[in-house]
Scaffold this motif. Sequence first.
Motif, PDB file in Angstrom:
ATOM      1  N   GLY A 426       0.813  -1.217   0.000  1.00 16.85           N
ATOM      2  CA  GLY A 426       0.000   0.000   0.000  1.00 16.85           C
ATOM      3  C   GLY A 426       0.845   1.266   0.000  1.00 16.85           C
ATOM      4  O   GLY A 426       0.647   2.164  -0.828  1.00 16.85           O
ATOM      5  N   ALA A 427       1.804   1.331   0.909  1.00 16.96           N
ATOM      6  CA  ALA A 427       2.643   2.528   1.033  1.00 16.96           C
ATOM      7  C   ALA A 427       3.441   2.836  -0.233  1.00 16.96           C
ATOM      8  O   ALA A 427       3.470   3.989  -0.684  1.00 16.96           O
ATOM      9  CB  ALA A 427       3.563   2.391   2.245  1.00 16.96           C
ATOM     10  N   PRO A 428       4.103   1.838  -0.865  1.00 17.99           N
ATOM     11  CA  PRO A 428       4.849   2.159  -2.091  1.00 17.99           C
ATOM     12  C   PRO A 428       3.959   2.564  -3.264  1.00 17.99           C
ATOM     13  O   PRO A 428       4.431   3.224  -4.190  1.00 17.99           O
ATOM     14  CB  PRO A 428       5.633   0.881  -2.402  1.00 17.99           C
ATOM     15  N   SER A 429       2.683   2.201  -3.233  1.00 12.81           N
ATOM     16  CA  SER A 429       1.759   2.674  -4.268  1.00 12.81           C
ATOM     17  C   SER A 429       1.528   4.175  -4.129  1.00 12.81           C
ATOM     18  O   SER A 429       1.471   4.906  -5.121  1.00 12.81           O
ATOM     19  CB  SER A 429       0.423   1.931  -4.173  1.00 12.81           C
ATOM     20  N   ILE A 430       1.436   4.619  -2.880  1.00 15.26           N
ATOM     21  CA  ILE A 430       1.231   6.049  -2.625  1.00 15.26           C
ATOM     22  C   ILE A 430       2.476   6.847  -3.028  1.00 15.26           C
ATOM     23  O   ILE A 430       2.382   7.884  -3.694  1.00 15.26           O
ATOM     24  CB  ILE A 430       0.901   6.279  -1.142  1.00 15.26           C
ATOM     25  N   THR A 431       3.648   6.356  -2.649  1.00 18.66           N
ATOM     26  CA  THR A 431       4.878   7.072  -2.998  1.00 18.66           C
ATOM     27  C   THR A 431       5.068   7.127  -4.515  1.00 18.66           C
ATOM     28  O   THR A 431       5.520   8.127  -5.055  1.00 18.66           O
ATOM     29  CB  THR A 431       6.116   6.411  -2.351  1.00 18.66           C
ATOM     30  N   GLY A 432       4.719   6.048  -5.199  1.00 18.02           N
ATOM     31  CA  GLY A 432       4.849   6.018  -6.656  1.00 18.02           C
ATOM     32  C   GLY A 432       3.961   7.033  -7.338  1.00 18.02           C
ATOM     33  O   GLY A 432       4.365   7.691  -8.312  1.00 18.02           O
ATOM     34  N   LEU A 433       2.753   7.182  -6.829  1.00 17.33           N
ATOM     35  CA  LEU A 433       1.821   8.162  -7.398  1.00 17.33           C
ATOM     36  C   LEU A 433       2.370   9.578  -7.242  1.00 17.33           C
ATOM     37  O   LEU A 433       2.293  10.397  -8.166  1.00 17.33           O
ATOM     38  CB  LEU A 433       0.461   8.041  -6.710  1.00 17.33           C
ATOM     39  N   ILE A 434       2.959   9.866  -6.094  1.00 13.74           N
ATOM     40  CA  ILE A 434       3.522  11.202  -5.862  1.00 13.74           C
ATOM     41  C   ILE A 434       4.702  11.458  -6.799  1.00 13.74           C
ATOM     42  O   ILE A 434       4.861  12.569  -7.331  1.00 13.74           O
ATOM     43  CB  ILE A 434       3.947  11.351  -4.389  1.00 13.74           C
ATOM     44  N   VAL A 435       5.539  10.439  -7.039  1.00 14.99           N
ATOM     45  CA  VAL A 435       6.656  10.588  -7.982  1.00 14.99           C
ATOM     46  C   VAL A 435       6.137  10.965  -9.365  1.00 14.99           C
ATOM     47  O   VAL A 435       6.665  11.883 -10.021  1.00 14.99           O
ATOM     48  CB  VAL A 435       7.492   9.293  -8.064  1.00 14.99           C
ATOM     49  N   VAL A 436       5.104  10.287  -9.818  1.00 18.14           N
ATOM     50  CA  VAL A 436       4.534  10.566 -11.143  1.00 18.14           C
ATOM     51  C   VAL A 436       4.046  12.004 -11.228  1.00 18.14           C
ATOM     52  O   VAL A 436       4.322  12.716 -12.207  1.00 18.14           O
ATOM     53  CB  VAL A 436       3.381   9.589 -11.455  1.00 18.14           C
ATOM     54  N   LEU A 437       3.351  12.464 -10.212  1.00 15.05           N
ATOM     55  CA  LEU A 437       2.823  13.833 -10.215  1.00 15.05           C
ATOM     56  C   LEU A 437       3.974  14.857 -10.249  1.00 15.05           C
ATOM     57  O   LEU A 437       3.881  15.875 -10.955  1.00 15.05           O
ATOM     58  CB  LEU A 437       1.955  14.057  -8.979  1.00 15.05           C
ATOM     59  N   CYS A 438       5.045  14.582  -9.497  1.00 18.20           N
ATOM     60  CA  CYS A 438       6.186  15.512  -9.472  1.00 18.20           C
ATOM     61  C   CYS A 438       6.866  15.591 -10.833  1.00 18.20           C
ATOM     62  O   CYS A 438       7.274  16.673 -11.276  1.00 18.20           O
ATOM     63  CB  CYS A 438       7.187  15.078  -8.410  1.00 18.20           C
ATOM     64  N   VAL A 439       7.014  14.448 -11.490  1.00 21.40           N
ATOM     65  CA  VAL A 439       7.697  14.431 -12.783  1.00 21.40           C
ATOM     66  C   VAL A 439       6.836  15.072 -13.864  1.00 21.40           C
ATOM     67  O   VAL A 439       7.316  15.881 -14.673  1.00 21.40           O
ATOM     68  CB  VAL A 439       8.067  12.986 -13.175  1.00 21.40           C
ATOM     69  N   VAL A 440       5.560  14.743 -13.882  1.00 20.95           N
ATOM     70  CA  VAL A 440       4.659  15.269 -14.915  1.00 20.95           C
ATOM     71  C   VAL A 440       4.549  16.782 -14.834  1.00 20.95           C
ATOM     72  O   VAL A 440       4.535  17.488 -15.858  1.00 20.95           O
ATOM     73  CB  VAL A 440       3.272  14.609 -14.800  1.00 20.95           C
ATOM     74  N   PHE A 441       4.468  17.304 -13.618  1.00 21.82           N
ATOM     75  CA  PHE A 441       4.263  18.747 -13.445  1.00 21.82           C
ATOM     76  C   PHE A 441       5.557  19.491 -13.082  1.00 21.82           C
ATOM     77  O   PHE A 441       5.515  20.672 -12.736  1.00 21.82           O
ATOM     78  CB  PHE A 441       3.203  18.989 -12.372  1.00 21.82           C
ATOM     79  N   GLY A 442       6.723  18.805 -13.151  1.00 25.08           N
ATOM     80  CA  GLY A 442       7.991  19.456 -12.852  1.00 25.08           C
ATOM     81  C   GLY A 442       8.327  20.522 -13.879  1.00 25.08           C
ATOM     82  O   GLY A 442       8.301  20.257 -15.082  1.00 25.08           O
ATOM     83  N   PRO A 443       8.670  21.738 -13.453  1.00 23.09           N
ATOM     84  CA  PRO A 443       8.847  22.868 -14.379  1.00 23.09           C
ATOM     85  C   PRO A 443      10.231  22.972 -15.025  1.00 23.09           C
ATOM     86  O   PRO A 443      10.404  23.744 -15.965  1.00 23.09           O
ATOM     87  CB  PRO A 443       8.581  24.088 -13.493  1.00 23.09           C
ATOM     88  N   ILE A 444      11.234  22.219 -14.555  1.00 21.52           N
ATOM     89  CA  ILE A 444      12.585  22.371 -15.102  1.00 21.52           C
ATOM     90  C   ILE A 444      12.640  22.002 -16.575  1.00 21.52           C
ATOM     91  O   ILE A 444      13.418  22.568 -17.347  1.00 21.52           O
ATOM     92  CB  ILE A 444      13.596  21.541 -14.285  1.00 21.52           C
ATOM     93  N   LYS A 445      11.781  21.076 -16.992  1.00 23.12           N
ATOM     94  CA  LYS A 445      11.848  20.604 -18.385  1.00 23.12           C
ATOM     95  C   LYS A 445      11.575  21.704 -19.405  1.00 23.12           C
ATOM     96  O   LYS A 445      12.001  21.611 -20.553  1.00 23.12           O
ATOM     97  CB  LYS A 445      10.879  19.444 -18.608  1.00 23.12           C
ATOM     98  N   LYS A 446      10.910  22.770 -19.004  1.00 30.77           N
ATOM     99  CA  LYS A 446      10.630  23.844 -19.966  1.00 30.77           C
ATOM    100  C   LYS A 446      11.884  24.663 -20.297  1.00 30.77           C
ATOM    101  O   LYS A 446      11.885  25.459 -21.237  1.00 30.77           O
ATOM    102  CB  LYS A 446       9.524  24.748 -19.443  1.00 30.77           C
ATOM    103  N   TYR A 447      12.967  24.440 -19.523  1.00 32.62           N
ATOM    104  CA  TYR A 447      14.232  25.129 -19.787  1.00 32.62           C
ATOM    105  C   TYR A 447      15.192  24.244 -20.587  1.00 32.62           C
ATOM    106  O   TYR A 447      16.373  24.577 -20.722  1.00 32.62           O
ATOM    107  CB  TYR A 447      14.907  25.521 -18.462  1.00 32.62           C
ATOM    108  N   LYS A 448      14.714  23.142 -21.099  1.00 30.43           N
ATOM    109  CA  LYS A 448      15.572  22.158 -21.762  1.00 30.43           C
ATOM    110  C   LYS A 448      16.385  22.788 -22.899  1.00 30.43           C
ATOM    111  O   LYS A 448      17.599  22.569 -23.002  1.00 30.43           O
ATOM    112  CB  LYS A 448      14.713  21.017 -22.311  1.00 30.43           C
ATOM    113  N   ALA A 449      15.749  23.567 -23.754  1.00 31.45           N
ATOM    114  CA  ALA A 449      16.448  24.142 -24.913  1.00 31.45           C
ATOM    115  C   ALA A 449      17.549  25.099 -24.474  1.00 31.45           C
ATOM    116  O   ALA A 449      18.675  25.063 -25.011  1.00 31.45           O
ATOM    117  CB  ALA A 449      15.445  24.865 -25.820  1.00 31.45           C
ATOM    118  N   GLN A 450      17.257  25.941 -23.489  1.00 29.63           N
ATOM    119  CA  GLN A 450      18.259  26.895 -23.021  1.00 29.63           C
ATOM    120  C   GLN A 450      19.449  26.184 -22.363  1.00 29.63           C
ATOM    121  O   GLN A 450      20.608  26.591 -22.526  1.00 29.63           O
ATOM    122  CB  GLN A 450      17.627  27.868 -22.013  1.00 29.63           C
TER     123      GLN A 450
END
Length: 469
Positions: A426-450
């Motif tokens: 149960g616990a690792p399912s919750i942590t995995g979901l949070i990882v996905v949300l952080c990666v999907v909405f992480g803002p650093i990727k918009k600076y990739k070209a620069q």
Amino acid sequence: MGNNRVTKSKNTSEVGTGFKWFHATSVNGGAMVMAAVLASYLSVYMTDTLKLPAAICSLIMFIATLWDAINDPMMGVIADNTHTKVGRYRPYFLVAPVLLTFFATMVWIDWGFTSNTAKAIYILIMYIGYGMTVTMYTMPQMAILPAAVKKDSERNKIITIGAGSCAFAFTIGNTFTQNITDFFNKLGFANGYIPFMLICGALAFISFWGLYKASEGHERYLSEPEKHPLKGLGMVLKHKEVYPNIIAWIMASMGYGLMFSSSVYYMMYYYERPDLISTYMGVISIGALVSMVVAMPIVLKVFKSGQRALCFSQISTIAIYIILFFFGKTNFVFLCVLTFIASVTGAMQNALVNILVNDTIDFIMYKEGKSANGLVSSIKGFAQKCGNTVTTSGILAILAVSGYVAGAIGQQPDSAMFALNFIKFGAPSITGLIVVLCVVFGPIKKYKAQIEEMKAQQGEQEDAENKAC
């Protein structure tokens, strides 16, 4: 110009084969076998061999791992501001295996203390020493990769080699520890963990000293760091873009740790088959090995980026864990098959999150124009240790409040049985979901070209300097 510059074409490797393999087997070789043994068996050793109450063991783990997390940023600043004739990060590879072997061996020595307080204090001191040693070498080891290699493709290849080595080491540490320690016990050793740790220490000497030699002249892509610790931390943490990565590091550490650390308790008390512990740990470890060596390179190739690969890893693992939470006790073969698949999809998270470290280092260089390799690596280490703190002390704390009784196979209360199942799936399912949300909405990727443009300019500058040599 210095003699450490080497002329390279765009298609040649920035580092040699020795650097790649010793980088992989330093942290992820003998040292990782030690880490696997401590993660999976130290808690059981404390509760079932030393007969320490679970609540005291939880407090030991909490104090040790919390301090281990707190001192990470300190080590990052120290590493970034180290100036010696042999380099910024390389000196730490010389002393690492000495201290590592000492503390990882001493923690298993039972001096015959009759007082639980004396036992607890001794374990706490040795475990803190072990954790500080790991901090001392992990920060420079992570920091030296982006300092030596600027191309993401080559960085990812080196990370993949390290992931394979990590999985192999964990396979040994989790699957064969009981067999290895029993072998030494039959040879006459009072505690088989002690010679096992000494052998792992010998391997650590080879890999860390090999990395020291192979990394000579490779600290290329560095600028002057922020010298003041608080200013350095402020320089990184003032950028809100880095926080999703920090959260992802914490959650990935927890998810990966729970995969291994809960398994002995799960099989012994929830499944009520201690005779199957080695088999089950083998399933997990071999799955992790396949994950790192076979699955991760394929997933990276299919999904084209570490971020998308990490999301795939977590989503697929969550789906399997949910099934096992409800039906895991139905049949042992069913449990092993799905656990193996979950290990294949889930174990790679521990390596894939390191891609976020390199992204964060590049981002700070782009935003601030300063090297923060050690500092960012230490923040990642801090986040990872926070995850470890929650995992190691949290498991014992949950067991303590759930009514768990040490050694009571087949006689655990329902509350403890639910807690064991939740900790495992149960616990690792919750942590995995949070990882996905952080990666999907992480803002650093918009600076990739620069960021890519910045690295291209660094390469052009180095080429110009090489021609001038």
